[in-house]
Each structure stands twice: as structure tokens, then as C-alpha cells.
Design a protein around this motif. Structure first.
Motif, mmCIF file in Angstrom:
data_model
loop_
_atom_site.group_PDB
_atom_site.id
_atom_site.type_symbol
_atom_site.label_atom_id
_atom_site.label_comp_id
_atom_site.label_asym_id
_atom_site.label_seq_id
_atom_site.Cartn_x
_atom_site.Cartn_y
_atom_site.Cartn_z
ATOM 1 N N LYS A 10 -1.958 -19.407 17.327
ATOM 2 C CA LYS A 10 -0.654 -19.676 18.094
ATOM 3 C C LYS A 10 0.384 -19.641 16.939
ATOM 4 O O LYS A 10 1.548 -19.205 17.334
ATOM 5 N N ILE A 11 0.098 -19.902 15.892
ATOM 6 C CA ILE A 11 1.263 -19.965 14.739
ATOM 7 C C ILE A 11 1.424 -18.532 14.186
ATOM 8 O O ILE A 11 2.753 -18.050 14.158
ATOM 9 N N VAL A 12 0.339 -17.633 14.378
ATOM 10 C CA VAL A 12 0.608 -16.285 14.272
ATOM 11 C C VAL A 12 1.794 -15.667 15.155
ATOM 12 O O VAL A 12 2.652 -14.963 14.961
ATOM 13 N N ASP A 13 1.381 -16.189 16.399
ATOM 14 C CA ASP A 13 2.138 -15.637 17.733
ATOM 15 C C ASP A 13 3.673 -16.060 17.794
ATOM 16 O O ASP A 13 4.557 -15.362 17.847
ATOM 17 N N THR A 14 3.727 -17.463 17.416
ATOM 18 C CA THR A 14 5.045 -18.037 17.231
ATOM 19 C C THR A 14 5.848 -17.829 15.986
ATOM 20 O O THR A 14 7.153 -18.129 16.223
ATOM 21 N N LEU A 24 0.349 -10.080 13.320
ATOM 22 C CA LEU A 24 -1.038 -10.182 13.986
ATOM 23 C C LEU A 24 -1.814 -9.087 13.143
ATOM 24 O O LEU A 24 -3.007 -9.690 12.964
ATOM 25 N N SER A 25 -1.504 -7.841 12.741
ATOM 26 C CA SER A 25 -2.231 -6.849 12.376
ATOM 27 C C SER A 25 -2.569 -7.291 11.013
ATOM 28 O O SER A 25 -3.975 -7.166 10.421
ATOM 29 N N THR A 26 -1.801 -7.899 9.917
ATOM 30 C CA THR A 26 -2.045 -8.498 8.635
ATOM 31 C C THR A 26 -3.473 -9.546 8.824
ATOM 32 O O THR A 26 -4.240 -9.484 8.092
#
Length: 451
Positions: free
Chosen positions: A11-15, A57-59
Motif C-alpha cells: 500500500k505504501i508503494v501504491d500510495t 512498483l517495478s523497482t
């Protein structure tokens, strides 16, 4: 196994909200697996090195394949929920590890029960603190009026908080009584009746209203405190007729006679009858821990909270605060230990919804007697509070006390009132040897001078 750690990181990566980790107090040790801990470290370091930006996200996926820390798309659960679940699981793991520690059996076998329980309690308390989230709830005063009305109705019904009325009508008139969630401080110079007044108004009066009262009497023995209490309670019932300086009073059993074991045979019989019916006379309960109580060795905030929760106390008396085990003086300033303790007591009152009465000392005044050696009633001012001003700042009200026991009179002065009443003086009849402590009836006194 629940994957709340992976969900939180995803969720942290998404937001892009890496600050959620700080807001919620999430640490690497809260995660269940080494892979999640590494992913946490990576996200935190990446943000620190890139101006607060989270990895893409990719990283993230390239750095952490599924077998290490899986990315979970579309997490809709709130950060608060995920943090609570993550912390709860961490707490359970820490507790299981503690209870399965081989040293636990060794401590159980070698320590006394008191030592073992105290040690276990401290370790469990540490786990509790370390796995608590920093979730903060904000209230919008314009839009959350329903929440206010719900609390208002709960207070009206007496289910949210309680008001315990004072024995002294003037105090009730000025401050409305003693509100749960608050601390109240009583102070006087040495030997001026602090303990008597707080026993009367903080403990016995509340018990007669149905409260469960926990008393920490740190200066007195159990026998001494109970003797005073029995004098007071019997005086409320007018069980003894006493002529004091030519005036007839409805009084209680003489305190000195109780302390010395010198009641007359007649009074001793009446006293035994009184004791047998005590449970029927008092609607509430008074639970006492005194200076000589067996096993009463821990006298800090943690033990007080444990006692409050065990007894389900409504009202608490700590007499005096300066004989408690103080909190650590982390501020390194004079009086920092009692200041930290006072703050913790205020918080404890709020968390347990109790009224906490605190007794402390005022500075001595060498000039209080006139040239003729006569001393007038002069309750101490707030500037004369001994040890620390934190008690004054944290209490909802403070009460300065002075008495002239040989004259049978005294005064209570409200030195600070969060809800009003400051500088109010309450004149009292003060005959504690006979259990008589009550507000002076000024109307009756005035009537004596009417022709």
C-alpha cells in the motif's frame, strides 16, 4: 499466515505515503519475516535518499520477488487497520517467545512469587508499549456533532463518567463536585489535617455515595487509618454523644481511645456492634493499602494502575504523593521526577475514568505566629506548594488546608479552579478526635447573636 506486513508495504508503494510508517510507529522488528524486514529497510532508505519519494512498483518487485516479500496489488484496507494487525501479531510473537524462554522456569523456581510476578509484569508491559501503534484520531468539531451528543447523553445517564459530590456544600456549589478523569491536589503544612480532610472528603464521602475507593495511605499504618475512619463513620451516624468545651455534639468513637485500646466496656460493646453492621451502613467499598500492608513494596504508577483495575476503583486517594516511587527524571531538572509522576497520574485518571486525590506538602512558614505566639488560620497559597509546581498545573483543583485543632476549627481554600471556585474559603468544624469534620453552618452561628 496473515500477510499484513506485505499488504502494508504494498500500500505504501501504491500510495507513495512512506510517512505512514512514522505516523504509525512501525519498526522493522514488527514484521514477521526477514524478507519483510529487508523490504521495510529498503523502502525507508530509498525514501531518505530520494527526497521522501517511495520506490516505484517495478523497482520494488525487482528488488523483492514473491518468495522474499510479495507485492499485493489493490490493498484497500486502511493504514490504521494494517498497523494494528501487524503490531498485534508482533506482540503475540514477543509474548510467546517470553513465555517459552528456558530462563522463565529458572526464575519461577528461584524467585519468590512477588519477585517473579513483578519481573514478568515488567517484561509484558515492555512488550505492550513496544507493540502499541501511534494511531492518532482527530476530531472535526463541526462535522462530528453526533459524537458529542452521544457522549453528552452518556454523561446525562451516568454511564460515561461520574461526579462524586464533596462532603462540603460550598465546594459542590463552586466546582460541582469531583469529576472522573481528573486529579485533585490537597496541601498543607505538616500536621494541619491533610490526611483527615482527604479521608473525609475523598474516601469516606465517596464510599457513602456508592463508590469503590482505593486508598494508598503511605504514611499511616492500617490500624491508624482504620481507627480514624471508624471515628469518622460513627460520627456521621451520631453514635456517641460528646461534650466538648461545654458544647454537645453528635460524635463518633474517640480516636485516641481506639488507638490506645482504651474504650470503656460500654463503648467497646457498642463499637463491636457497629463493626458487625459496617457493610450494611456503607453502600460502597474502601480498599486500603497502608504503610505496613503486607507485600506492599511496589508503589509506582504501574502498581497503582494494576490496583485500580483489579479493584475496579472509582475514586483513588494517594496520601502523600511524595512517598510514591517516582518516575525517572529524564528531564534532568530539579523536581523532574515528581513532575513526570504527576503527569502520569493525570493520564491514569483519564484512562481509568477515576477521580484521583493527591496529598502533598506546603512549605513551612516561620513567621506564621504573631509576637504573642498566637497563630491565625492561614491556608498556604499555591506558591507554597512543596517539591514541584507540576502537581498544581496538572490538577483540576487544588485545596489549601489549615486547622487549629485545639480550637476545633479549620479552613479549606480553593487555590486553583479549572471550572471556577478559585479563592473560595470553606470554614469547617474540626474535631477529628471525635470524627467530626464538617462545614460550619453560618446561619446557625449568626442566629446565636440575634436578640
Amino acid at each position: 499466515m496473515a500477510a499484513h506486513g506485505q499488504q502494508l508495504l504494498s500500500k505504501i508503494v501504491d500510495t507513495g505515503d512512506v510517512l505512514a510508517l512514522t505516523r504509525l510507529g512501525i519498526k522493522r522488528t514488527d514484521y514477521a519475516t526477514e524478507g519483510e524486514q529487508r523490504a521495510h529497510d529498503f523502502v525507508v532508505k530509498y525514501a531518505a535518499d530520494n527526497g521522501g519519494v517511495t520506490p516505484s512498483l517495478s523497482t520494488f518487485v525487482a528488488e523483492f520477488p514473491d518468495e522474499v516479500c510479495a507485492y499485493i496489488p489493490g490493498v484497500t484496507d486502511s493504514f490504521d487497520y494494517l498497523a494494528r494487525e501487524l503490531k498485534d501479531a508482533a506482540g503475540k510473537r514477543a509474548t510467546a517467545k517470553l513465555l517459552s524462554d528456558p530462563n522463565m522456569q529458572r526464575d519461577f523456581d528461584t524467585k519468590t512469587t512477588e519477585e517473579f510476578v513483578a519481573s514478568l509484569t515488567k517484561q509484558l508491559e515492555r512488550i505492550k508499549l513496544e507493540t502499541r501503534t501511534n494511531i492518532r484520531t482527530f476530531t472535526d468539531v463541526s462535522s462530528e456533532t453526533d459524537k458529542f451528543l452521544a457522549e453528552y447523553r452518556a454523561r446525562k445517564a451516568g454511564t460515561s463518567f461520574r461526579i462524586w459530590r464533596s462532603k462540603f456544600a460550598s465546594i459542590n456549589d463552586q466546582i460541582g463536585g469531583y469529576f472522573s478523569g481528573n486529579t485533585y491536589a490537597w496541601y498543607a503544612r505538616s500536621g494541619r489535617g491533610k490526611s483527615v480532610l482527604v479521608m473525609e472528603d475523598g474516601a469516606i464521602e465517596a464510599a457513602f455515595q456508592g463508590a469503590t475507593v482505593l486508598v494508598w495511605a503511605l504514611e499511616m499504618s492500617e490500624f491508624e487509618w482504620m481507627a480514624r475512619a471508624y471515628s469518622s463513620i460513627s460520627a456521621r451516624l451520631g453514635l456517641v454523644n460528646a461534650n466538648i468545651d461545654g458544647v454537645d455534639y453528635a460524635a463518633g468513637f474517640e480516636n485516641k481511645a481506639l488507638l490506645m485500646g482504651r474504650l470503656t466496656d460500654e463503648f467497646e460493646t457498642e463499637f463491636e456492634t457497629f463493626l458487625r453492621t459496617l457493610n450494611e451502613l456503607i453502600p460502597g467499598r474502601i480498599i486500603l493499602r497502608a504503610a505496613d500492608s503486607e507485600g506492599f513494596t511496589e508503589r509506582g504508577i504501574t502498581q497503582l494502575e494494576a490496583d485500580i483495575r483489579e479493584t475496579e476503583a472509582d475514586v483513588v486517594v494517594v496520601d502523600p504523593i511524595y512517598l510514591m516511587d517516582y518516575e525517572a527524571n529524564t528531564s534532568r531538572v530539579a523536581g523532574g521526577d515528581v513532575a513526570a509522576t504527576s503527569v502520569k497520574l493525570k493520564r491514569l485518571a483519564g484512562q481509568t475514568k477515576t477521580v484521583i486525590h493527591l496529598v502533598t506538602q506546603a512549605e513551612e512558614d516561620a513567621s506564621e505566629k504573631g509576637e504573642d505566639g498566637v497563630r491565625e488560620l492561614r491556608p498556604p497559597k499555591r506558591a507554597e506548594l512543596k517539591k514541584s509546581k507540576a502537581i498544581l498545573e496538572d490538577a483540576a483543583n487544588i485545596f489549601g488546608i489549615d486547622t487549629l485543632a485545639h480550637e476545633g476549627r479549620g479552613v479549606i481554600e480553593l487555590g486553583k479552579g479549572r471550572n471556577g471556585g478559585e479563592d473560595t474559603r470553606v470554614e469547617i468544624v474540626y474535631l477529628p478526635n471525635w470524627g467530626i469534620v464538617k462545614e460550619t453552618d453560618l446561619a446557625d452561628e449568626a442566629a446565636q447573636f440575634v436578640a
